[in-house]
Design an enzyme around this catalytic site. Structure first.
Site, PDB file in Angstrom:
ATOM      1  N   GLU A 182       0.793  -1.222   0.000  1.00 48.49           N
ATOM      2  CA  GLU A 182       0.000   0.000   0.000  1.00 48.49           C
ATOM      3  C   GLU A 182       0.830   1.279   0.000  1.00 48.49           C
ATOM      4  O   GLU A 182       0.456   2.264  -0.633  1.00 48.49           O
ATOM      5  CB  GLU A 182      -0.931   0.057   1.231  1.00 48.49           C
ATOM      6  N   GLU A 207      -9.726  -4.493   4.678  1.00 47.46           N
ATOM      7  CA  GLU A 207      -9.289  -3.394   3.830  1.00 47.46           C
ATOM      8  C   GLU A 207      -8.171  -3.842   2.896  1.00 47.46           C
ATOM      9  O   GLU A 207      -8.171  -3.523   1.715  1.00 47.46           O
ATOM     10  CB  GLU A 207      -8.805  -2.225   4.698  1.00 47.46           C
ATOM     11  N   TYR A 234       1.440  -5.718  13.045  1.00 45.01           N
ATOM     12  CA  TYR A 234       0.312  -5.001  12.438  1.00 45.01           C
ATOM     13  C   TYR A 234      -0.559  -4.356  13.509  1.00 45.01           C
ATOM     14  O   TYR A 234      -0.909  -4.988  14.503  1.00 45.01           O
ATOM     15  CB  TYR A 234      -0.511  -5.968  11.597  1.00 45.01           C
ATOM     16  N   ARG A 244      -3.644  -2.951  13.306  1.00 42.14           N
ATOM     17  CA  ARG A 244      -5.108  -3.057  13.272  1.00 42.14           C
ATOM     18  C   ARG A 244      -5.479  -4.495  13.624  1.00 42.14           C
ATOM     19  O   ARG A 244      -5.510  -5.364  12.767  1.00 42.14           O
ATOM     20  CB  ARG A 244      -5.659  -2.675  11.898  1.00 42.14           C
ATOM     21  N   HIS A 266      -5.374 -11.164  14.277  1.00 42.68           N
ATOM     22  CA  HIS A 266      -4.008 -11.545  13.931  1.00 42.68           C
ATOM     23  C   HIS A 266      -3.260 -11.901  15.212  1.00 42.68           C
ATOM     24  O   HIS A 266      -3.260 -13.025  15.677  1.00 42.68           O
ATOM     25  CB  HIS A 266      -3.302 -10.379  13.219  1.00 42.68           C
ATOM     26  N   ASP A 297      -6.211  -7.896   6.320  1.00 39.05           N
ATOM     27  CA  ASP A 297      -7.512  -7.624   6.917  1.00 39.05           C
ATOM     28  C   ASP A 297      -8.474  -7.311   5.780  1.00 39.05           C
ATOM     29  O   ASP A 297      -8.136  -7.436   4.606  1.00 39.05           O
ATOM     30  CB  ASP A 297      -7.433  -6.483   7.931  1.00 39.05           C
ATOM     31  N   ASP A 341      -2.286  -5.405   3.384  1.00 38.95           N
ATOM     32  CA  ASP A 341      -2.510  -5.829   4.768  1.00 38.95           C
ATOM     33  C   ASP A 341      -3.460  -7.021   4.866  1.00 38.95           C
ATOM     34  O   ASP A 341      -4.362  -7.179   4.039  1.00 38.95           O
ATOM     35  CB  ASP A 341      -3.073  -4.667   5.600  1.00 38.95           C
TER      36      ASP A 341
END
Length: 915
Positions: free
Chosen positions: A8, A100, A325, A327, A372, A98, A96
């Site tokens: 990203e 998103e 990570y 989030r 995670h 997740d 990532d």
């Protein structure tokens, strides 16, 4: 074989490049999402613009298909990625792990249309070991995660684009509604309403200062003649009286100030005796490691960081490979992290501080979605911030994460709690006092970390507060006895930390969205942040009234939490998206029908009216130009604008009387200007008192100027008025340029000017009397701020210099016409060239939209600042209508990053003026 890895952000790409062979791998950044729903009318494809649903960006007539477009600022990125794809044999999507990240990866595939094999590469920390392992263990794209994210995006767009226009018509332009944002606003408004209804109660108790041997300690009175003293918990918040069922004299003793002072005097000379001493051992266990929400809360309490800044800094730490990570909803630690923590404890604190066995910290919060691992230092070395060379806010946040992680494997803290019951006075005037003490017998994890508290008066748990060695029958010396009056406090306003905790406890939204939600409700004018408190505006009251009246389920805490559960089910593959969207939008009580009925059912005047039992006959209404107070006197309706910064619960009857009285004062004619032959008026406007030359606008806008803060309306006479209206005042010539130096009053108060340099006057300076030497001193100081604090070097593409300068809101990095603020707490000398390039790239990506808005505004420097004097409607600006577009692609699709599309509203469409 050559492979392309797409992540990203540029920082993440640079970190990963260090771990991969340069000739075999190429790592590029997508800069977040490369596709999104249309943000404006000009992004809707021509063949769809005539569709009724096009403004939503979602085809509600055909399976709720989203219409995706590549935004203008992402076209260059897409072009570059397509070019890079031509020269490789494999494509790795390394976004990532997740919803998103899965969504970004899916959109990349739809846009790039790769002809080479595609692999999904996932990891939750950016270390060499993790990246190499991820290359070996790739997987397929997760369509369930993609569907869940797309459903969320569609829900947020439907809510924002359906309800926001209703708010424009019933309350004011530019307002927005959001699926989660509106619930957050409601919580804050409800708390403020509790404060508005609150009636303070006064109660008294007695505090004694005692001494045994050489140690002084305090004791607080709890009973008199066997009856407990009243405390704050015994009073009703809305009446200020004792709660129903609590009887004075029987259940509690309610003393007056005179009673308590008289008793204190008697007890000062009475005998004191320790009647009982109780000791007990208390065990404290460490808090689990950080998840997204608890990191935001603790960073707010301990580092004074906003949720947004916390997530930004955590993202930087993650992308540089320092933490895992950020989030995540899981408190679980990997075996690698546990082993590293236990080694660090033994090395730094000794074996006695190590918990005897591995402490398991697994578990997830309600409605956990991305499970995670907890947020922890990356890798297996468990290095400290000093060992990593981290400074500033990055170092502080990393240190918080390091300590919290290590503390989980440390021994429990053992505390000895001592409570002494002390009697004073004679048998027929007996008072009972309590003294409490605490001694830490073994600090355990306190050596590393103590969890913060939202209560600023709470003592830190790791502090010793011992009593002297008290035994039953001891007779401590009474040194002082004082009566103390107390007043009950209204419910505390939410802070960022306490609001996040509330949202998390109720299962509303995702922890990764909280930072953006808070930013949105502040940016939209629903909430202001003051002294760490989140204070709702009157606009928030009106908006919440509309939503409660017409869309009650959308701001219902339980309903919103169930929506999150439904999205979780879609992510898990146990539920389908389409049936849920149909019910939500087109069902019996669906959004579409509620919006259509809202125009007729909602009484704009009623929902925009706020009352309080403490305001007497006054009410506050929310108009198109802000809140104003209103009262009817002898059949005449008197109104006055309220100050922008007034908190609803802090508004008193006395304040309202003063505001309305001032706002309805007749203009005061000070005299006639001898030169212009026009009257000089002293007037009261929404932004304060000002002077005006002339009483009408026949010959153009009359000259106006605000009163400086140090001059009261009563002090203004013709001499002062003429001097102020004569501004700007030339003080002399600048010795270097021979250009005039001026003194004037502007939008932000009095200032001096030389060319394009504007320097504000201080409170000690007077705009009418400041002299040239002082002005030159201020201008020189301001010009010094305009000099670069640091020249970092030349931009790799343009060759132009990149500089760090000091601005009104702190240091910022500058390249050509692009300015980007430095992250809070980042020292100019610590910023790297890579970080500077990323800040500039991010700012440049958003600059086009902001420039469009700014284009219609006059510069503060070129606009003569005069107060606004009435509710004159400004000419409507043209704005693009909300839009949607693009063809439907392939089987699975999704939405854009970052997690708070919830906050969106369509841009209001300017209406044509009637001729």
């Amino acid at each position: 074989m050559k492979r392309l890895v797409v992540v990203e952000s540029p920082t993440k790409a640079r970190t990963i490049r260090r771990f991969l062979p340069e000739g075999e791998f190429r790592v590029e950044a997508s800069m977040g999402h490369v596709r999104d729903l249309p943000a404006s009318a000009d992004q809707i494809p021509e063949h769809l613009k005539d569709k009724d649903w096009a403004r939503l960006g979602v085809n509600v007539d055909d399976g709720f298909q989203p219409i995706y477009v590549v935004p203008p600022d992402k076209r260059k990125v897409v072009k570059e990625l397509k070019a890079a794809l031509k020269d490789v044999d494999e494509l790795y999507i390394a976004t990532d792990e997740d919803r998103e990240g899965e969504s970004i990866g899916w959109h990349l595939l739809q846009v790039l249309e790769p002809k080479v094999p595609v692999r999904r590469m996932v990891f939750h920390e950016i270390t060499r070991e993790a990246i190499l392992d991820a290359l070996e263990h790739t997987r397929e794209m997760d369509n369930n995660l993609i569907d869940a994210q797309e459903t969320r995006r569609v829900l947020d767009r439907l809510v924002g684009y359906s309800i926001s226009p209703l708010l424009w018509k019933k309350i004011a332009p530019k307002l927005s509604a959001g699926r989660v944002q509106s619930v957050a606003v409601r919580l804050i408004v409800l708390r403020e309403k509790e404060r508005m209804l609150f009636v303070p109660a006064t109660y008294w108790d007695i505090k004694a200062s005692l001494r045994k041997d050489t140690k002084t300690f305090d004791a607080v009175m709890t009973h008199h003649q066997g009856v407990r003293l009243a405390s704050g918990k015994d009073f009703d918040d809305e009446t200020g009286k004792l709660k129903e069922g609590v009887i004075a004299g029987k259940d509690v003793l309610l003393m007056t100030g005179a009673d308590s002072r008289a008793l204190a005097t008697r007890l000062a000379g009475a005998p004191w005796r320790v009647a009982q001493v109780e000791e007990k051992l208390s065990i404290r266990k460490p808090a689990p490691p950080f998840i997204t929400s608890t990191l935001q809360q603790e960073a707010s309490r301990k580092l004074k960081l906003s949720a947004r800044d916390t997530m930004r800094v955590a993202q930087q730490l993650y992308e540089q490979g320092y933490i895992t990570y950020m989030r995540t909803d899981s408190t679980q630690l990997s075996g690698e992290a546990i082993d590293a923590s236990r080694r660090a404890i033994t090395q730094r604190y000794g074996k006695e501080y190590l918990y005897p066995t591995v402490r398991l910290t697994g578990g997830k919060v309600r409605n956990a979605q991305e499970a995670h691992e907890a947020i922890r230092p990356a890798g297996s070395a468990m290095k400290t911030r000093d060992e990593l060379g981290l400074k500033g806010v990055e170092g502080a946040l990393y240190d918080l994460i390091w300590k919290r992680t290590v503390a989980t494997q440390m021994a429990d803290a053992r505390l000895r709690m001592v409570t002494a019951r002390i009697e004073a006075g004679t048998p027929d005037d007996l008072a009972i006092f309590r003294a409490s003490g605490k001694t830490i017998e073994f600090p355990g994890f306190f050596r590393a970390y103590v969890e913060g508290s939202d209560d600023p008066e709470a003592a830190l748990e790791d502090q010793d507060q011992p009593l002297p060695d008290l035994k039953e029958g001891d007779t401590p010396e009474c040194r002082k006895v004082e009566a103390e009056g107390h007043e009950t406090k209204p419910p505390a306003r939410y802070t960022e930390a306490s609001l996040i905790k509330k949202l998390e406890d109720e299962g509303i939204g995702r922890p990764s969205t909280y930072a953006t939600i808070i930013d949105t409700i502040i940016g939209r004018g629903y909430v202001s942040r003051k002294n760490n408190q989140l204070i709702p505006t009157f606009t928030a009251f009106a908006t919440n009234a509309v939503l409660e009246q017409q869309f009650d389920q959308l701001v219902n805490v339980g309903f919103t939490a169930r929506m999150e559960e439904e999205l979780d089910n879609i992510a898990a593959g146990s539920a389908k998206s389409l049936p849920y969207l149909k019910t939500f939008y087109q069902g019996k009580m669906g959004l579409e029908g509620l919006v259509e009925g809202g125009l007729d059912r909602i009484d704009a005047r009623s929902v925009s009216t706020v009352t309080s039992p403490h305001w007497g006959e006054y009410v506050v209404r929310v108009g198109r130009y802000g809140p104003y107070a209103e009262r009817e006197v002898s059949g005449e309706r008197l109104t006055a604008s309220l100050p922008a910064d007034v908190a609803p619960a802090d508004l008193t009857l006395e304040m309202l009387e003063s505001i309305v009285a001032q706002g309805n004062e007749e203009d005061r004619v000070l005299g006639v200007d001898p030169t212009a032959n026009e009257p000089i008026l002293l007037r009261n406007g929404p932004y304060g008192v000002y002077l005006q030359l002339g009483d009408d606008e026949k010959n153009g806008k009359p000259k106006r100027i605000s009163l400086p803060k140090h001059i009261t309306p009563e002090e203004v006479d013709m001499e002062i008025a003429l001097a102020l209206l004569a501004l700007p005042r030339e003080l002399g010539k600048h010795p270097g340029t021979q250009q005039p130096v001026l003194a004037h009053i502007g939008r932000y108060g009095p200032y001096v000017q030389h060319g394009r340099v504007y320097a504000s006057l201080t409170e000690e300076d007077d705009v009418l009397f400041v002299e040239l030497d002082r002005a030159l001193e201020l201008i020189l100081k301001k010009e010094g701020k305009s000099q670069a604090l640091r020249v970092m070097g030349n931009h790799p593409e343009s060759g132009e210099p990149i500089e760090i300068l000091d601005g009104r809101y702190g240091p910022y990095v500058k390249h050509q016409k692009v300015n980007a603020s430095l992250p809070k707490g980042t020292a100019p000398e610590s910023l790297t060239m890579e970080q500077a390039l990323e800040l500039l790239a991010s700012r440049a990506g958003s600059k086009k939209g902001s420039a469009k808005k700014a284009g219609g505004r006059k510069s503060a420097a070129t606009k003569t600042a005069a107060p606004k004097t009435g509710a004159k409607k400004a000419p409507a600006k043209k704005a693009a209508a909300p839009q949607t577009a693009t063809k439907k692609t392939a089987a699975k699709k999704t939405t854009p990053k970052k997690a708070s599309d919830d906050a969106e509203a369509p841009k209001p469409v300017a209406r044509r003026k009637k001729s």
